[in-house]
Motif scaffolding. Structure first.
Motif, PDB file in Angstrom:
ATOM      1  N   LEU A  54       0.818  -1.207   0.000  1.00 58.60           N
ATOM      2  CA  LEU A  54       0.000   0.000   0.000  1.00 58.60           C
ATOM      3  C   LEU A  54       0.856   1.264   0.000  1.00 58.60           C
ATOM      4  O   LEU A  54       0.528   2.236  -0.682  1.00 58.60           O
ATOM      5  CB  LEU A  54      -0.945   0.004   1.210  1.00 58.60           C
ATOM      6  CG  LEU A  54      -2.053  -1.053   1.199  1.00 58.60           C
ATOM      7  CD1 LEU A  54      -2.891  -0.953   2.465  1.00 58.60           C
ATOM      8  CD2 LEU A  54      -2.942  -0.896  -0.035  1.00 58.60           C
ATOM      9  N   ASP A  55       1.923   1.256   0.781  1.00 56.25           N
ATOM     10  CA  ASP A  55       2.809   2.428   0.778  1.00 56.25           C
ATOM     11  C   ASP A  55       3.490   2.587  -0.572  1.00 56.25           C
ATOM     12  O   ASP A  55       3.707   3.696  -1.053  1.00 56.25           O
ATOM     13  CB  ASP A  55       3.839   2.317   1.894  1.00 56.25           C
ATOM     14  CG  ASP A  55       4.716   1.080   1.774  1.00 56.25           C
ATOM     15  OD1 ASP A  55       4.223   0.047   1.285  1.00 56.25           O
ATOM     16  OD2 ASP A  55       5.894   1.139   2.180  1.00 56.25           O
ATOM     17  N   ALA A  62     -12.855 -12.682   5.120  1.00 59.16           N
ATOM     18  CA  ALA A  62     -11.792 -11.882   5.735  1.00 59.16           C
ATOM     19  C   ALA A  62     -12.204 -10.422   5.692  1.00 59.16           C
ATOM     20  O   ALA A  62     -12.310  -9.820   4.619  1.00 59.16           O
ATOM     21  CB  ALA A  62     -10.474 -12.097   4.994  1.00 59.16           C
ATOM     22  N   ALA A  63     -12.464  -9.847   6.845  1.00 61.62           N
ATOM     23  CA  ALA A  63     -12.967  -8.470   6.924  1.00 61.62           C
ATOM     24  C   ALA A  63     -12.034  -7.502   6.221  1.00 61.62           C
ATOM     25  O   ALA A  63     -10.812  -7.582   6.353  1.00 61.62           O
ATOM     26  CB  ALA A  63     -13.139  -8.059   8.383  1.00 61.62           C
ATOM     27  N   ASP A  64     -12.611  -6.601   5.452  1.00 59.95           N
ATOM     28  CA  ASP A  64     -11.808  -5.564   4.808  1.00 59.95           C
ATOM     29  C   ASP A  64     -11.156  -4.691   5.872  1.00 59.95           C
ATOM     30  O   ASP A  64     -11.729  -4.418   6.931  1.00 59.95           O
ATOM     31  CB  ASP A  64     -12.692  -4.684   3.906  1.00 59.95           C
ATOM     32  CG  ASP A  64     -13.150  -5.417   2.665  1.00 59.95           C
ATOM     33  OD1 ASP A  64     -12.471  -6.368   2.236  1.00 59.95           O
ATOM     34  OD2 ASP A  64     -14.205  -5.027   2.111  1.00 59.95           O
ATOM     35  N   LYS A  65      -9.974  -4.233   5.576  1.00 62.80           N
ATOM     36  CA  LYS A  65      -9.211  -3.412   6.520  1.00 62.80           C
ATOM     37  C   LYS A  65      -9.991  -2.148   6.908  1.00 62.80           C
ATOM     38  O   LYS A  65     -10.043  -1.768   8.084  1.00 62.80           O
ATOM     39  CB  LYS A  65      -7.880  -3.046   5.883  1.00 62.80           C
ATOM     40  CG  LYS A  65      -6.893  -2.343   6.795  1.00 62.80           C
ATOM     41  CD  LYS A  65      -5.600  -2.102   6.033  1.00 62.80           C
ATOM     42  CE  LYS A  65      -4.537  -1.447   6.872  1.00 62.80           C
ATOM     43  NZ  LYS A  65      -3.297  -1.197   6.085  1.00 62.80           N
ATOM     44  N   ASP A  72       0.891  -1.149   6.142  1.00 66.55           N
ATOM     45  CA  ASP A  72       1.290  -1.022   4.738  1.00 66.55           C
ATOM     46  C   ASP A  72       0.727  -2.136   3.868  1.00 66.55           C
ATOM     47  O   ASP A  72       1.167  -2.332   2.737  1.00 66.55           O
ATOM     48  CB  ASP A  72       2.822  -0.984   4.620  1.00 66.55           C
ATOM     49  CG  ASP A  72       3.500  -2.224   5.195  1.00 66.55           C
ATOM     50  OD1 ASP A  72       2.795  -3.062   5.797  1.00 66.55           O
ATOM     51  OD2 ASP A  72       4.728  -2.353   5.043  1.00 66.55           O
ATOM     52  N   ASP A  73      -0.253  -2.881   4.383  1.00 62.51           N
ATOM     53  CA  ASP A  73      -0.740  -4.072   3.704  1.00 62.51           C
ATOM     54  C   ASP A  73      -2.259  -4.125   3.769  1.00 62.51           C
ATOM     55  O   ASP A  73      -2.879  -3.533   4.656  1.00 62.51           O
ATOM     56  CB  ASP A  73      -0.151  -5.307   4.396  1.00 62.51           C
ATOM     57  CG  ASP A  73      -0.096  -6.529   3.498  1.00 62.51           C
ATOM     58  OD1 ASP A  73      -0.890  -6.605   2.553  1.00 62.51           O
ATOM     59  OD2 ASP A  73       0.749  -7.408   3.748  1.00 62.51           O
ATOM     60  N   THR A  74      -2.851  -4.879   2.845  1.00 60.96           N
ATOM     61  CA  THR A  74      -4.286  -5.146   2.914  1.00 60.96           C
ATOM     62  C   THR A  74      -4.576  -6.341   3.809  1.00 60.96           C
ATOM     63  O   THR A  74      -5.737  -6.605   4.134  1.00 60.96           O
ATOM     64  CB  THR A  74      -4.862  -5.429   1.514  1.00 60.96           C
ATOM     65  OG1 THR A  74      -4.204  -6.570   0.965  1.00 60.96           O
ATOM     66  CG2 THR A  74      -4.679  -4.249   0.586  1.00 60.96           C
TER      67      THR A  74
END
Length: 355
Positions: free
Chosen positions: A45-46, A277-280, A333-335
């Motif tokens: 993500l970063d 898996a719940a979204d961030k 920095d990750d999903t």
């Protein structure tokens, strides 16, 4: 004429020196860290948003007494639990003990096998394994279907073909050869990422996604991550894009599909677990400062409907951990979620031991 040529030449040399200096400085102080992996896992993500201060440095580490098997390692061994899912079930190098399958194997002393889906629809993969006779070879007691929240409706709200089949040999070939492919392409210190970093550093001040980025960056009202920008949430655009799909009608249709597959598996003595898996964004939405975006209702709509499968409510599990002050439930920095989340989720399933 000579003076004009000299001025143009000196101007060009000056421009090149400035161009190289800006790229070298930007690369050395900022973008090299976010655009290359080096010796640690990079969540992405970063890198996608060209954002500094949100890197969570982590190396692959295995500390559990037992680990699960991957499809290429399966040669007819005893299997208790079969898992099929997307990247949440398959990203093996995301820091310490990242996969819930190994936590299940260790916590309950179970033999766990993870298999790559034949296509994006994990339920369809299971049905083809049933109808081809391939599942009779494995004979698990439990099957866990994992799918990231934002894709659940898209994949499962339509009825699946319970008669779908595929030749046994083709399924076997898929599982013997399927694997995730990742790479870290080499980058020169002169690259477009340096320019994007400079532009996004300005644009993110005026827009949550720098107007055109796939990554949203939003302020939090408390510290929830172990990085420099510990009060900044990064999440992927699709967390918002697919929110409208979670209507009452679509969730009920998804549940009907799952119940149909659960009934099919029960005839073989197999219990189906469904683990969205719940979204961030969904996990951290309550902590976003002045959040202008709607909240997810997917889990709230799915909880009360009658089920013939076991529902793993990852939102309830992980939201409670965040509420209790647990940092890094998802890597900033990750999903994807972290080892803490995988451990909590595995603990919630309460499997019986090996038989």
């Amino acid at each position: 004429m000579a003076n004009i040529f000299k001025k143009w030449f000196l101007g060009l040399v000056g421009f090149l020196i400035l161009f190289i200096s800006v790229n070298a400085g930007t690369w050395h102080f900022f973008t090299r860290d976010i655009l290359t992996f080096d010796n640690y896992y990079n969540g992405g993500l970063d890198r996608m948003g060209y954002l500094v201060g949100s890197k969570h440095y982590r190396n692959p580490e295995t500390t559990l007494p037992r680990t699960h098997l991957e499809n290429k390692q399966y040669h007819g061994q005893h299997i208790d639990v079969l898992t099929i899912g997307d990247s949440f079930s398959n990203v093996k190098n995301n820091g310490r003990d990242p996969l819930y399958q190994s936590w299940i194997a260790s916590l309950y002393n179970l033999d766990v096998l993870n298999m790559q889906p034949i296509n994006a629809n994990m339920l369809q993969t299971v049905i083809m394994m049933v109808n081809s006779g391939y599942l009779d070879r494995i004979k698990p007691r439990f099957i866990i279907i994992e799918t990231v929240e934002r894709h659940c409706i898209l994949l499962y709200y339509k009825k699946v073909d319970l008669k779908a089949n595929m030749p046994y040999q083709d399924i076997d070939e898929h599982f013997r050869t399927a694997q995730l492919v990742s790479n870290n392409p080499a980058k020169s210190f002169i690259n477009t990422g340096n320019f994007m970093f400079l532009i996004n550093s300005i644009l993110y001040k005026y827009s949550d996604n720098a107007f055109f980025s796939d990554v949203y960056a939003m302020d939090l009202n408390t510290s929830l991550f172990s990085v420099i920008n510990d009060r900044r949430l990064l999440f992927y655009k699709d967390d918002l894009h697919y929110l409208p799909l979670a209507s009452k009608e679509n969730v009920r249709a998804l549940n009907d599909t799952l119940n149909g597959v659960a009934e099919l598996l029960l005839k073989k003595g197999i219990t189906l677990y469904f683990m969205p898996a719940a979204d961030k964004y969904n996990i951290y939405t309550d902590y976003i400062v002045n959040n202008p975006y709607p909240q997810s209702t997917f889990f709230e709509l799915l909880r009360p409907v009658p089920k013939k499968y076991t529902f793993v409510d990852t939102k309830a599990i992980l939201s409670q951990a965040v509420k209790e002050g647990e940092k890094d439930i998802y890597y900033v920095d990750d999903t994807h979620w972290s080892w803490q989340a995988s451990k909590l989720i595995a603990e919630s399933m309460r499997f019986t031991g090996r038989i």
